[in-house]
Design a protein around this motif. Structure first.
Motif, mmCIF file in Angstrom:
data_model
loop_
_atom_site.group_PDB
_atom_site.id
_atom_site.type_symbol
_atom_site.label_atom_id
_atom_site.label_comp_id
_atom_site.label_asym_id
_atom_site.label_seq_id
_atom_site.Cartn_x
_atom_site.Cartn_y
_atom_site.Cartn_z
ATOM 1 N N ASP A 24 0.853 -1.207 0.000
ATOM 2 C CA ASP A 24 0.000 0.000 0.000
ATOM 3 C C ASP A 24 0.878 1.242 0.000
ATOM 4 O OD1 ASP A 24 -2.262 1.657 0.223
ATOM 5 O OD2 ASP A 24 -2.112 1.683 2.401
ATOM 6 N N GLY A 61 -7.706 4.311 -2.739
ATOM 7 C CA GLY A 61 -9.148 4.120 -2.840
ATOM 8 C C GLY A 61 -9.448 2.637 -2.738
ATOM 9 N N THR A 62 -8.779 1.867 -3.606
ATOM 10 C CA THR A 62 -8.946 0.412 -3.605
ATOM 11 C C THR A 62 -7.583 -0.238 -3.799
ATOM 12 O OG1 THR A 62 -11.149 0.600 -4.587
ATOM 13 C CG2 THR A 62 -10.065 -1.531 -4.793
ATOM 14 N N LYS A 67 -7.795 9.731 -10.764
ATOM 15 C CA LYS A 67 -7.460 8.361 -10.371
ATOM 16 C C LYS A 67 -6.136 7.916 -11.015
ATOM 17 C CE LYS A 67 -11.435 6.878 -11.850
ATOM 18 N NZ LYS A 67 -12.614 6.061 -12.170
ATOM 19 N N ILE A 108 -6.383 7.971 -5.378
ATOM 20 C CA ILE A 108 -7.248 9.095 -5.763
ATOM 21 C C ILE A 108 -6.804 10.389 -5.088
ATOM 22 C CG2 ILE A 108 -9.646 9.914 -5.719
ATOM 23 C CD1 ILE A 108 -10.347 6.838 -5.578
ATOM 24 N N ARG A 141 -7.228 18.813 -5.210
ATOM 25 C CA ARG A 141 -7.449 18.894 -6.665
ATOM 26 C C ARG A 141 -7.293 20.329 -7.146
ATOM 27 N NH1 ARG A 141 -12.768 14.971 -6.439
ATOM 28 N NH2 ARG A 141 -11.613 13.253 -5.472
HETATM 29 C C1 LIG Z 1 2.617 19.035 1.125
HETATM 30 C C2 LIG Z 1 3.947 18.251 1.035
HETATM 31 C C3 LIG Z 1 3.774 16.825 1.229
HETATM 32 C C4 LIG Z 1 3.277 16.131 -0.032
HETATM 33 C C5 LIG Z 1 3.280 14.661 0.195
HETATM 34 C C6 LIG Z 1 3.042 13.910 -1.099
HETATM 35 C C7 LIG Z 1 3.454 12.491 -0.954
HETATM 36 C C8 LIG Z 1 2.464 11.716 -0.150
HETATM 37 C C9 LIG Z 1 2.737 10.304 -0.245
HETATM 38 C C10 LIG Z 1 1.508 9.574 0.115
HETATM 39 C C11 LIG Z 1 1.867 8.123 0.241
HETATM 40 C C12 LIG Z 1 0.646 7.457 0.743
HETATM 41 C C13 LIG Z 1 0.999 6.010 0.913
HETATM 42 C C14 LIG Z 1 -0.043 5.318 1.709
HETATM 43 C C15 LIG Z 1 -1.357 5.315 1.159
HETATM 44 C C16 LIG Z 1 -2.473 5.302 2.169
HETATM 45 O O1 LIG Z 1 -2.272 4.502 3.140
HETATM 46 S S1 LIG Z 1 -3.619 6.410 2.133
HETATM 47 C C17 LIG Z 1 -4.647 5.948 3.526
HETATM 48 C C18 LIG Z 1 -5.731 4.977 3.145
HETATM 49 N N1 LIG Z 1 -6.711 5.620 2.308
HETATM 50 C C19 LIG Z 1 -7.614 6.468 2.820
HETATM 51 O O2 LIG Z 1 -7.688 6.742 4.009
HETATM 52 C C20 LIG Z 1 -8.538 7.103 1.823
HETATM 53 C C21 LIG Z 1 -9.909 7.363 2.440
HETATM 54 N N2 LIG Z 1 -10.835 7.788 1.389
HETATM 55 C C22 LIG Z 1 -10.829 9.067 0.937
HETATM 56 O O3 LIG Z 1 -10.125 9.941 1.442
HETATM 57 C C23 LIG Z 1 -11.731 9.376 -0.222
HETATM 58 O O4 LIG Z 1 -12.808 8.472 -0.235
HETATM 59 C C24 LIG Z 1 -10.956 9.233 -1.571
HETATM 60 C C25 LIG Z 1 -10.370 7.828 -1.788
HETATM 61 C C26 LIG Z 1 -9.816 10.281 -1.604
HETATM 62 C C27 LIG Z 1 -11.922 9.492 -2.710
HETATM 63 O O5 LIG Z 1 -12.371 10.841 -2.570
HETATM 64 P P1 LIG Z 1 -13.848 11.209 -2.961
HETATM 65 O O6 LIG Z 1 -14.035 12.674 -2.759
HETATM 66 O O7 LIG Z 1 -14.780 10.260 -2.278
HETATM 67 O O8 LIG Z 1 -13.814 10.884 -4.506
HETATM 68 P P2 LIG Z 1 -14.923 11.274 -5.582
HETATM 69 O O9 LIG Z 1 -14.697 12.693 -6.038
HETATM 70 O O10 LIG Z 1 -16.284 10.903 -5.063
HETATM 71 O O11 LIG Z 1 -14.539 10.263 -6.751
HETATM 72 C C28 LIG Z 1 -13.448 10.526 -7.645
HETATM 73 C C29 LIG Z 1 -13.294 9.311 -8.541
HETATM 74 O O12 LIG Z 1 -12.726 8.244 -7.749
HETATM 75 C C30 LIG Z 1 -13.578 7.098 -7.752
HETATM 76 N N3 LIG Z 1 -13.541 6.510 -6.409
HETATM 77 C C31 LIG Z 1 -13.917 7.077 -5.246
HETATM 78 N N4 LIG Z 1 -13.633 6.263 -4.212
HETATM 79 C C32 LIG Z 1 -13.051 5.170 -4.751
HETATM 80 C C33 LIG Z 1 -12.522 3.999 -4.179
HETATM 81 N N5 LIG Z 1 -12.507 3.784 -2.847
HETATM 82 N N6 LIG Z 1 -11.954 3.083 -5.012
HETATM 83 C C34 LIG Z 1 -11.938 3.284 -6.351
HETATM 84 N N7 LIG Z 1 -12.413 4.403 -6.941
HETATM 85 C C35 LIG Z 1 -12.986 5.321 -6.148
HETATM 86 C C36 LIG Z 1 -14.980 7.635 -8.088
HETATM 87 O O13 LIG Z 1 -15.788 6.646 -8.685
HETATM 88 C C37 LIG Z 1 -14.627 8.753 -9.061
HETATM 89 O O14 LIG Z 1 -14.362 8.186 -10.311
HETATM 90 P P3 LIG Z 1 -14.775 8.977 -11.677
HETATM 91 O O15 LIG Z 1 -16.239 9.294 -11.545
HETATM 92 O O16 LIG Z 1 -13.936 10.247 -11.710
HETATM 93 O O17 LIG Z 1 -14.452 8.020 -12.794
#
Ligand SMILES: CCCCCCCCCCCCCCCC(=O)SCCNC(=O)CCNC(=O)[C@H](O)C(C)(C)COP(=O)(O)OP(=O)(O)OC[C@H]1O[C@@H](n2cnc3c(N)ncnc32)[C@H](O)[C@@H]1OP(=O)(O)O
Length: 205
Positions: free
Chosen positions: A131, A148-149, A176, A198, A204
């Motif tokens: 992840d 997201g997934t 995405k 995402i 954004r």
């Molecule tokens: C400032 C200096 C520092 C910078 C630094 C940068 C570096 C930084 C490194 C980070 C490295 C991280 C490495 C660890 C990665 C984690 O561990 S991240 C933690 C685990 N994940 C989470 O906690 C995410 C929790 N969920 C969320 O925050 C939100 O649901 C999401 C995933 C951001 C989606 O946002 P949303 O507003 O619900 O999205 P929405 O606008 O409704 O949908 C956008 C599109 O995504 C799709 N979608 C929404 N949810 C999903 C889903 N779960 N699965 C698939 N597709 C989805 C929608 O269908 C839509 O598709 P389209 O219609 O455009 O075709």
């Protein structure tokens, strides 16, 4: 969520040299705690020593978790992170390299603290590592992309010991980013991963 720290490279190095060895020492302690067969009185004595050390560290501490800090030049300090955190003894930690073509990879060793099936890496730990690696790959600039997934296929058990993980972007569709990656031992791939990452609404354009 992201905190600006107005410090330079010299200060980052000073802090890394101070806190890195402490986290390394605690990692060793975790491994030794799992594997020791020493006498009961030694174990009770060590427990008291560890509790005393913890009390000293808690003398002054921040509220809550460490967060992700970054400097004015964009240097990130995710030092509490569960996978790469320099200050986190739970983190292996992974040292992730980025190729010019955007691929990310890491060589690392997982020991007794990461066991699931006997002698093998816990499936959740495989997911943790992949992840993070896929998430880093999906976030090449200053914009985070969150999981997201995440889909995993465990092809065979992953032995504890030296491992290799790699990831690359498959395609980007709007907000995405689709990333694929693998976890491998010396014999080849043990786990395949696909992730949809995402850009959160607040990041954004
Ligand atoms: C400032 C200096 C520092 C910078 C630094 C940068 C570096 C930084 C490194 C980070 C490295 C991280 C490495 C660890 C990665 C984690 O561990 S991240 C933690 C685990 N994940 C989470 O906690 C995410 C929790 N969920 C969320 O925050 C939100 O649901 C999401 C995933 C951001 C989606 O946002 P949303 O507003 O619900 O999205 P929405 O606008 O409704 O949908 C956008 C599109 O995504 C799709 N979608 C929404 N949810 C999903 C889903 N779960 N699965 C698939 N597709 C989805 C929608 O269908 C839509 O598709 P389209 O219609 O455009 O075709």
């Amino acid at each position: 969520m992201f905190t600006l720290e107005d410090i330079d490279g010299v200060e980052i190095d000073r802090r890394a040299a101070l806190y890195g060895p402490l986290a390394d020492a605690v990692r060793e302690l975790i491994d030794a705690t799992i594997r020791t067969e020493t006498d009961a009185d030694v174990i009770r004595d060590v427990e008291a020593t560890v509790r005393a050390a913890t009390t000293r560290l808690r003398d002054r501490q921040i509220d809550g978790a460490y967060g992700v800090r970054f400097t004015p030049d964009g240097t990130g300090m995710p030092w509490g992170n569960a996978v790469v955190g320099l200050r986190n003894p739970i983190a292996p930690p992974l040292d992730i390299e980025r190729d010019e073509d955007g691929r990310h990879h890491s060589r690392f060793t997982l020991g007794a603290a990461y066991e699931g099936p006997p002698g093998h890496v816990h499936g959740g730990v495989c997911a943790l590592v992949l992840d993070h690696l896929l998430g880093m790959t999906a976030s090449p600039g200053d914009k985070p992309n969150f999981t997201g997934t995440l889909t995993l296929r465990y092809r065979r058990a992953t032995p504890l010991g030296p491992l290799h993980a790699e990831a690359r972007i498959d395609r980007v569709e709007g907000v995405k980013t689709f990333v694929v990656g693998t976890l491998s031992d010396a014999e080849g791939v043990t786990v395949e991963a696909e992730g949809v990452f995402i850009t959160p609404a607040w990041a954004r354009d």
